[in-house]
Design an enzyme around this catalytic site. Structure first.
Site, PDB file in Angstrom:
ATOM      1  N   CYS A 208       0.817  -1.222   0.000  1.00  0.00           N
ATOM      2  CA  CYS A 208       0.000   0.000   0.000  1.00  0.00           C
ATOM      3  C   CYS A 208       0.850   1.271   0.000  1.00  0.00           C
ATOM      4  O   CYS A 208       0.616   2.190  -0.798  1.00  0.00           O
ATOM      5  CB  CYS A 208      -0.983  -0.014   1.166  1.00  0.00           C
ATOM      6  SG  CYS A 208      -0.223   0.067   2.813  1.00  0.00           S
TER       7      CYS A 208
ATOM      8  N   HIS B 218      -5.826   1.892  -4.159  1.00  0.00           N
ATOM      9  CA  HIS B 218      -4.947   1.329  -3.131  1.00  0.00           C
ATOM     10  C   HIS B 218      -4.560  -0.103  -3.477  1.00  0.00           C
ATOM     11  O   HIS B 218      -5.170  -0.742  -4.328  1.00  0.00           O
ATOM     12  CB  HIS B 218      -5.601   1.395  -1.748  1.00  0.00           C
ATOM     13  CG  HIS B 218      -6.712   0.411  -1.537  1.00  0.00           C
ATOM     14  ND1 HIS B 218      -6.942  -0.224  -0.335  1.00  0.00           N
ATOM     15  CD2 HIS B 218      -7.678  -0.060  -2.373  1.00  0.00           C
ATOM     16  CE1 HIS B 218      -7.982  -1.033  -0.424  1.00  0.00           C
ATOM     17  NE2 HIS B 218      -8.445  -0.945  -1.639  1.00  0.00           N
TER      18      HIS B 218
ATOM     19  N   HIS C 106      -2.453   1.244   6.989  1.00  0.00           N
ATOM     20  CA  HIS C 106      -2.854   1.153   5.577  1.00  0.00           C
ATOM     21  C   HIS C 106      -3.031   2.561   5.023  1.00  0.00           C
ATOM     22  O   HIS C 106      -3.344   3.498   5.759  1.00  0.00           O
ATOM     23  CB  HIS C 106      -4.165   0.367   5.432  1.00  0.00           C
ATOM     24  CG  HIS C 106      -4.488   0.019   4.008  1.00  0.00           C
ATOM     25  ND1 HIS C 106      -3.804  -0.948   3.319  1.00  0.00           N
ATOM     26  CD2 HIS C 106      -5.404   0.533   3.137  1.00  0.00           C
ATOM     27  CE1 HIS C 106      -4.296  -1.040   2.082  1.00  0.00           C
ATOM     28  NE2 HIS C 106      -5.256  -0.142   1.951  1.00  0.00           N
TER      29      HIS C 106
END
Length: 350
Positions: free
Chosen positions: A262, A322, A310
């Site tokens: 990510c 993402h 994240h």
């Protein structure tokens, strides 16, 4: 006789107790453990979420340790080069000092007054004395320089040892994080593999429903109502880069070009926009300027979960790009599908 009779009674009682215990054990055996209740799909979903979240946290730790190790390796290499140059300089100084000492030995030995008496030209003697004094000053300078170089070498040697210790610590942290990642991903894959095909389909539907409900609640909160900011020139470049990566697989610790985790995706997208940012989502949250959700514009980064484990890039319209997790591809998702910790802006323009 009474004693023998008492012993007989005790023996009889012991036998009765043993027999009673044996009969009780035979009549009421310990229950055997029953079959383990299979996990419900909701429990499987929760466990998978936990495992992949733990893997993502470990991935951030791995990336941070790898980044530290890279910087420390470069520092150790630079110190090694400096030390090699210092040793060469010390050798040259030692050689020059030896030459100066030999020259002094050859020209010395007699007092000045004797040299003047014996010399046919006293001026030559005085000139030689002047040269000797200048040579002595030169030797003193060489000694001072030699001391300075030796001290510098000692300092750099100590610094190199310290950097090597830090490097070993970073490599250990990196290896430990790698083990945690691999263990959690292996456990998650094994858990998914035990599901029947029909159950996997239902699990995906359940996960999508949970994400949809979270985003719907985010929309209802009014957080997106005033989000109308336009991307900066750098933001447009970052979004364009991220969009080009859609469909590529998630790869923990990866920064492209074939796969990304990510924060690897977001950091490389902004690197493509000529704006370097920290490598990990936690450092992106810690170091980049924070803004309110209502002030978001395309290119900004949304940081997710309480531990900032994240990150996704906002692209407008309530959506992000993402890299979700192992086993998934880079994709477009609803911005509110996960718990939002906050938003950061990589470029400086207000």
């Amino acid at each position: 006789m009474p004693v023998r009779g008492g012993r007989a009674v005790v023996a009889a009682l012991v036998c009765c107790l043993v027999a009673a215990t044996a009969q009780g054990a035979a009549a009421d055996p310990s229950p055997a453990p029953g079959p383990v209740r299979p996990k419900s799909l909701a429990e499987v979903r929760d466990e998978l979420d936990r495992l992949y979240h733990d893997a993502e946290v470990a991935t951030d730790a791995y990336n941070a340790a790898e980044e530290r190790a890279g910087k420390q390796s470069a520092r150790v290499a630079a110190l090694a080069e400096d030390m090699a140059a210092g040793r060469a300089a010390l050798e040259r100084l030692t050689s020059r000092m030896g030459a100066a000492a030999r020259a002094q030995y050859r020209s010395g030995g007699l007092p000045l007054d004797v040299q003047l008496l014996l010399s046919a030209d006293p001026d030559d003697v005085l000139d030689e004395v002047g040269r000797a004094r200048r040579a002595q000053h030169g030797v003193d300078g060489l000694l001072r320089e030699q001391t300075r170089v030796q001290e510098e070498l000692r300092r750099k040697s100590k610094a190199a040892k310290g950097q090597l210790e830090k490097l070993r610590g970073s490599r250990k942290a990196e290896a430990d994080a790698r083990k945690r990642i691999e263990k959690r991903i292996a456990t998650a894959k094994a858990l998914e593999a035990r599901l029947a095909e029909e159950e996997r389909g239902r699990l995906l539907e359940m996960q999508k429903k949970t994400a949809d409900e979270a985003h719907a609640a985010f929309v209802r909160s009014g957080s997106l109502k005033d989000v109308k900011g336009e991307a900066s020139e750098q933001g447009e470049k970052a979004v364009a880069y991220a969009a080009e990566q859609i469909g590529k697989p998630y790869g923990w610790g990866d920064e492209g070009p074939d796969s990304y985790d990510c924060s690897g995706l977001t950091s490389q997208a902004w690197a493509a926009a000529k704006r370097p940012i920290p490598r990990t989502s936690q450092e992106q949250w810690r170091l980049l300027p924070r803004i309110g959700v209502e002030a978001m514009r395309p290119g900004d980064l949304i940081i997710y979960h309480q531990d900032a484990s994240h990150v996704g890039m906002y692209i407008g319209g309530g959506s992000i790009i993402h890299a979700p997790r192992p086993g998934r591809d880079i994709t477009v998702a609803d911005a509110g599908s996960m718990y939002i910790l906050g938003v950061v802006r990589p470029d400086k323009r207000p």
